[in-house]
Design an enzyme around this catalytic site. Sequence first.
Site, short mmCIF file in Angstrom:
data_model
loop_
_atom_site.label_atom_id
_atom_site.label_comp_id
_atom_site.label_asym_id
_atom_site.label_seq_id
_atom_site.Cartn_x
_atom_site.Cartn_y
_atom_site.Cartn_z
CB SER A 8 -0.94 -0.06 1.39
OG SER A 8 -1.97 -0.64 0.96
CG HIS A 32 -2.58 3.35 4.40
ND1 HIS A 32 -2.78 2.76 5.57
CD2 HIS A 32 -2.53 2.38 3.41
CE1 HIS A 32 -2.70 1.58 5.66
NE2 HIS A 32 -2.63 1.39 4.31
NE ARG A 41 0.97 5.01 9.38
CZ ARG A 41 0.59 3.70 9.81
NH1 ARG A 41 -0.50 3.58 9.96
NH2 ARG A 41 1.66 3.03 9.97
#
Length: 218
Positions: A21, A47, A44
């Site tokens: 990812s 993500h 993040r």
Amino acid sequence: MRRPRKAYTYVDDGPAIYVDSFATIRREARLDGVPTDAEKLAVRMIHGSGQVDLVDDLVIHPELVSAARTALMLGAPILTDARMVAMGITAGRLPADNPVHCFLTDPQVPDLATTWGTTRTAAAVSLWEPLLDGAVVAIGNAPTALFHLLEMILDGGPRPAAVVGCPVGFIGAAESKEALASFGTDHGIDLPFVTVRGRRGGSAMASSAINALAQEAE
Ligand SMILES: C/C1=C2N=C(/C=C3N=C(/C(C)=C4\N[C@@](C)([C@@H]5N=C1[C@](C)(CCC(=O)O)[C@H]5CC(=O)O)[C@@](C)(CC(=O)O)[C@@H]4CCC(=O)O)[C@@](C)(CC(=O)O)[C@@H]\3CCC(=O)O)C(C)(C)[C@@H]/2CCC(=O)O
């Protein structure tokens, strides 16, 4: 318990999923405009939302990462608008066993909200007051919570060390985040923050941001 017969082809190795990812995000997202110390924060948040173009709408105060990290290392509490945000914070990443609070279910909240004619999430923000000075705030759901926090500060209330302000939705979300982004210019109060312009945001994104600020590792 019996594992069902595997009928599909998919990656089911947790750590490998994370590695793939983050590699995908770094390949696809335009991270060059992001301050170096905030790169992992941006990754993040992307993500947590699954949207590489989120980076175009991120607004990151230059002191956000250092202010939030220092506060967390010193044991600052984390104050959240929704239990969903609190649940998404990975305790093991927190550097000082930092307490995470959401006061939405406090018994005072429904009456306060009714008396003030506001939402429960906004009323619950008032219960942050004794903990707010130097705290790290994470708002991922409620625009009214972010407006209420800014109003408390304007009213002379305590100031948090850093604000992750990412309420989501159609009513008040974009406006509350614009108010956060322009708070320093509008009111001369310098508040380290990260926000995302527009309707995007959400509890998962706010938790992801705290998880990034809590620990360098990916
Ligand atoms: C207007 C509200 C919005 N909620 C959104 C999206 C989601 N909310 C979920 C859940 C379970 C909760 N939302 C509350 C915070 C509740 N949501 C509101 C309020 C009515 C007002 C907030 C505001 O406008 O500022 C708010 C209630 C209040 O009086 O403050 C929640 C407390 C409601 C409840 O269950 O009692 C609850 C939070 C529980 C917790 O975690 O502690 C969703 C999971 C609903 C769903 O999809 O099933 C979802 C989660 C989204 C996220 O990522 O956080 C919106 C879209 C943000 C919306 C505000 C804006 C809009 O345009 O509608």
